[in-house]
Scaffold this active site. Structure first.
Site, PDB file in Angstrom:
ATOM      1  N   GLU A   1      -3.939   1.950  -2.337  1.00 48.35           N
ATOM      2  CA  GLU A   1      -3.381   3.265  -2.688  1.00 48.35           C
ATOM      3  C   GLU A   1      -4.469   4.308  -2.465  1.00 48.35           C
ATOM      4  O   GLU A   1      -5.437   4.384  -3.224  1.00 48.35           O
ATOM      5  CB  GLU A   1      -2.913   3.296  -4.147  1.00 48.35           C
ATOM      6  CG  GLU A   1      -1.682   2.458  -4.428  1.00 48.35           C
ATOM      7  CD  GLU A   1      -1.986   1.009  -4.723  1.00 48.35           C
ATOM      8  OE1 GLU A   1      -1.048   0.219  -4.873  1.00 48.35           O
ATOM      9  OE2 GLU A   1      -3.186   0.660  -4.791  1.00 48.35           O
TER      10      GLU A   1
ATOM     11  N   SER B   1      -3.599  -4.345  -3.139  1.00 51.03           N
ATOM     12  CA  SER B   1      -2.889  -3.164  -2.637  1.00 51.03           C
ATOM     13  C   SER B   1      -3.870  -2.061  -2.250  1.00 51.03           C
ATOM     14  O   SER B   1      -5.010  -2.022  -2.700  1.00 51.03           O
ATOM     15  CB  SER B   1      -1.906  -2.639  -3.688  1.00 51.03           C
ATOM     16  OG  SER B   1      -2.590  -2.231  -4.853  1.00 51.03           O
TER      17      SER B   1
ATOM     18  N   SER C   1       0.842  -1.199   0.000  1.00 52.31           N
ATOM     19  CA  SER C   1       0.000   0.000   0.000  1.00 52.31           C
ATOM     20  C   SER C   1       0.874   1.245   0.000  1.00 52.31           C
ATOM     21  O   SER C   1       2.051   1.193   0.357  1.00 52.31           O
ATOM     22  CB  SER C   1      -0.914   0.029   1.229  1.00 52.31           C
ATOM     23  OG  SER C   1      -1.760  -1.085   1.276  1.00 52.31           O
TER      24      SER C   1
END
Length: 369
Positions: free
Chosen positions: A274, A272, A234
């Site tokens: 973001e 992930s 991340s």
């Protein structure tokens, strides 16, 4: 801080702020608390949008979720109302609840009206999983640690494996906290600052490219044990500016952080997280308004590309800065996790044929030996 040399392939106007940090935006402060005890390598980083009472004088803001594998708190209300009313706290995944409680207590202490004669409060907490390096299951961070970060707010800022970034890994190398800033000159009468702070915990080493130099591939071969099959990392990005941008424009700004994140080789994987948060210190929003009407100055979209470019550049440099400033650490399993500089030196020592590549990368990053 940031990088000590100009960012290569900088798409902005290339003028850095005085500190080259997010705190170049007037009023912005950052406080950090690092907890590095035994198998716990973690911490807290707090960002203050201005030096006043944030609940009573909120900042225009917006969030953008690039990929939403994350446990952030407070984004729904930010997207609905377009404001931030507390400091922004960054920490590890399992400390989110602790940080929410500590931040709420701080806001109650400073604002006796909250939950009594006026509304409740929207604490903003964002996270990355530092469990690869730190014993996250210990849930060792306390409300006192969060309070320490809140008490430490300053215009100075140390980058690297510190605060919430202590246990983070970036491109399979030691990552953490990075920051950079740019001066945006619109015309002779209007000059603004845009700053970024990132908490980097993403990327595959084999994908790492620094100004076109694919140093990640030989490093990945050298550190074969670090290879993974799935992207589960991340990156949290905080953007600050003193330009009069409203919530809609700040969301557009936040989207452009994707450009900076990806310039070194990130591809935004399935697992992930973001997440970007952008705010402006202009046109504060009063919790107790004296009138039902606000008159504000808003920047025209026709030249907003200047800020989009600055966003890409500051995020790009902040990611690199997190790699440059992070120290190598020994993780919870007793294994040394190398930073970029130490890994590149090891590459040079073991594979002399890659020495020129290492030299070029160090030059582009301003690394001195």
């Amino acid at each position: 801080m940031g990088l000590s040399v100009p960012l290569q392939n900088d798409v902005s106007q290339r003028v850095k702020g005085k500190r080259n940090l997010i705190t170049d935006v007037a009023g912005v402060k950052v406080g950090q608390k690092t907890v590095n005890i035994g198998k716990v390598h973690s911490g807290v980083t707090a960002i203050f949008p201005h030096t006043g009472n944030l609940f009573r004088q909120k900042v225009p803001a917006a969030s953008y979720v690039i990929n939403g594998f994350g446990k952030s708190v407070g984004l729904i209300q930010i997207d609905e109302l377009g404001t931030i009313e507390t400091p922004i706290v960054l920490t590890n995944t399992f400390a989110v609840g602790t940080a929410v409680n500590a931040l709420t207590r701080r806001m109650l202490r400073d604002n006796p009206e909250i939950g009594d004669t006026t509304s409740t409060v929207n604490p903003v907490v964002m996270e990355c999983n530092d469990g690869d390096v730190s014993d996250i299951r210990a849930m060792a961070l306390t409300e006192t640690d969060v309070a320490s970060a809140l008490d430490a707010g300053s215009r100075t800022l140390t980058e690297g494996a510190i605060g919430a970034g202590r246990g983070m890994m970036c491109y399979d190398l030691k990552g953490g906290i990075g920051s950079a800033s740019r001066i945006v000159t619109v015309d002779d009468a209007h000059q603004y600052t845009l700053g970024a702070l990132v908490m980097t915990n993403y990327g595959f080493l084999q994908d790492l490219v620094i100004d076109g130099i694919p140093i990640g591939a030989p490093l990945s071969d050298l550190l074969a044990a670090d290879k993974r099959k799935e992207e589960k990392g991340s990156i949290i990005t905080i953007l600050a500016t003193d330009a009069p941008l409203n919530s809609r424009q700040l969301r557009r700004l936040a989207k452009r952080a994707t450009v900076g994140i990806n310039r070194t080789g990130g591809f935004i994987g399935n697992g992930s997280g973001e997440i970007v948060l952008a705010f402006s210190t202009a046109n504060l929003v009063a919790h107790f308004p004296s009138t039902q009407f606000d008159t504000v100055t808003r920047f025209n979209d026709n030249q907003i590309d200047l800020f989009f470019r600055a966003t890409a550049a500051t995020v790009d440099e902040a990611v690199l800065s997190s790699l440059v400033h992070a120290e190598s650490v020994v993780d919870r399993k007793g294994r040394r996790r190398l930073n970029l500089v130490d890994a590149a030196k090891q590459l040079r020592a073991q594979r002399p044929g890659d020495s020129e590549m290492v030299r070029q990368v160090f030059e582009k990053l301003g690394v001195t030996e």
